[in-house]
Design a protein around this motif. Structure first.
Motif, mmCIF file in Angstrom:
data_model
loop_
_atom_site.group_PDB
_atom_site.id
_atom_site.type_symbol
_atom_site.label_atom_id
_atom_site.label_comp_id
_atom_site.label_asym_id
_atom_site.label_seq_id
_atom_site.Cartn_x
_atom_site.Cartn_y
_atom_site.Cartn_z
ATOM 1 N N ASP A 100 -1.888 -18.797 4.308
ATOM 2 C CA ASP A 100 -1.875 -17.705 4.256
ATOM 3 C C ASP A 100 -2.835 -16.631 4.737
ATOM 4 O OD1 ASP A 100 -3.970 -18.469 3.105
ATOM 5 O OD2 ASP A 100 -3.758 -17.392 1.436
ATOM 6 N N THR A 137 -0.865 -16.237 8.591
ATOM 7 C CA THR A 137 -0.125 -14.964 8.224
ATOM 8 C C THR A 137 -1.201 -13.828 8.449
ATOM 9 O OG1 THR A 137 1.482 -15.415 6.744
ATOM 10 C CG2 THR A 137 0.865 -12.939 6.908
ATOM 11 N N THR A 186 9.060 -18.698 7.795
ATOM 12 C CA THR A 186 7.760 -18.659 8.219
ATOM 13 C C THR A 186 7.177 -17.104 8.531
ATOM 14 O OG1 THR A 186 7.608 -20.607 8.846
ATOM 15 C CG2 THR A 186 5.795 -19.904 8.898
ATOM 16 N N PRO A 187 7.806 -17.063 8.814
ATOM 17 C CA PRO A 187 7.313 -14.817 8.907
ATOM 18 C C PRO A 187 7.517 -13.962 8.234
ATOM 19 C CG PRO A 187 9.304 -15.285 10.222
ATOM 20 C CD PRO A 187 9.157 -16.798 10.187
ATOM 21 N N LEU A 235 4.480 -12.681 6.771
ATOM 22 C CA LEU A 235 3.996 -11.540 7.831
ATOM 23 C C LEU A 235 5.108 -10.046 8.055
ATOM 24 C CD1 LEU A 235 2.624 -11.698 10.754
ATOM 25 C CD2 LEU A 235 4.321 -12.390 12.353
ATOM 26 N N GLN A 250 3.413 -18.152 15.514
ATOM 27 C CA GLN A 250 2.235 -18.874 13.864
ATOM 28 C C GLN A 250 3.755 -19.911 14.132
ATOM 29 O OE1 GLN A 250 4.720 -15.888 11.582
ATOM 30 N NE2 GLN A 250 3.263 -16.446 9.994
#
Length: 236
Positions: free
Chosen positions: A12, A15, A45-46, A49, A193
């Motif tokens: 986090d 992010t 993963t994103p 984001l 990222q």
């Protein structure tokens, strides 16, 4: 490759750090030109984001969101990266969305000529937008980034005359449309990222500029940031 490294304790934190970087660079472009362009990668993963970026106070209606890559799949299929980008960011903020035209019913549909037309149409969209302000990238455990995957002919598109967009061969069951390495390298800012211990070896290869991984093709932007958690950075 010259890049700034940032290690956060948890995903986090990665992010948040990526969102801060992206929002800052978009804000600068908006002040300078009144418009900005953000290229987003997909994957799991994103997704946080996208949602976090939507909370930033930016002139989102002047931000153009394009895709780094996309799978060939039906429009609402969860395999499509655009589904999460639309739900988490574009549909929330009113940013101008530019989804890649890959909504065929499967990777085998359409002739090579058809795909050439669709690739050319997306390349024309990018040409009209101009230089990308920010490109967001991930890194696979096999060293791939965007849909620049090991062994694919798209990896050879590196010269000054290379197309900006290309179609890959099937990878993990689907063909993909992807920005090529020269297009990514021409961006004003690149933000990687990367999270998870499974990426630690690929991160080490990336930092060593190991030519055996596709990620090593990304090297020329002046403002490059690798944001990772401790696990991806090889710290347990």
């Amino acid at each position: 490759m010259s890049l700034e490294r940032q290690v956060e304790a948890q995903p986090d934190g990665v992010t948040r750090a990526c969102a801060d970087l992206i929002a800052d660079r978009l804000g600068r472009a908006l002040v300078a030109r009144g418009t900005a362009t953000l290229a987003l990668s997909g994957g799991s993963t994103p997704k946080p984001l996208y949602r976090m970026l939507a909370t930033y106070d930016l002139q989102w209606r002047a931000v153009h969101v394009v895709q780094v890559d996309e799978r060939v799949a039906p429009a609402d299929h969860p395999d499509r990266n655009w589904v999460a980008i639309e739900e988490g960011l574009v549909g929330v903020t009113g940013a101008v969305g530019h989804p890649m035209p890959t909504t065929r019913e499967g990777a085998a549909a359409g002739s090579a000529g058809d795909w050439d037309v669709l690739v050319a149409s997306y390349a024309d969209e990018l040409r009209q937008l101009g230089r990308l302000d920010v490109v967001h990238l991930g890194l696979g455990d096999d060293g791939h980034t965007a849909s620049l995957v090991p062994g694919d002919p798209v990896l050879d598109l590196t010269g000054s005359d290379a197309p900006s967009v290309a179609m890959t061969e099937p990878y993990q069951g689907r063909r993909r449309m992807t920005l090529t390495a020269p297009t990514i390298n021409a961006a004003a800012t690149i933000v990687w990222q990367v999270v998870g211990g499974g990426k630690a070896h690929a991160v080490a290869q990336l930092l060593a500029e190991d030519p055996s991984i596709p990620g090593s093709l990304i090297r020329q932007a002046r403002d490059v940031h690798l944001v990772m958690d401790e696990a991806a950075g090889g710290r347990s």
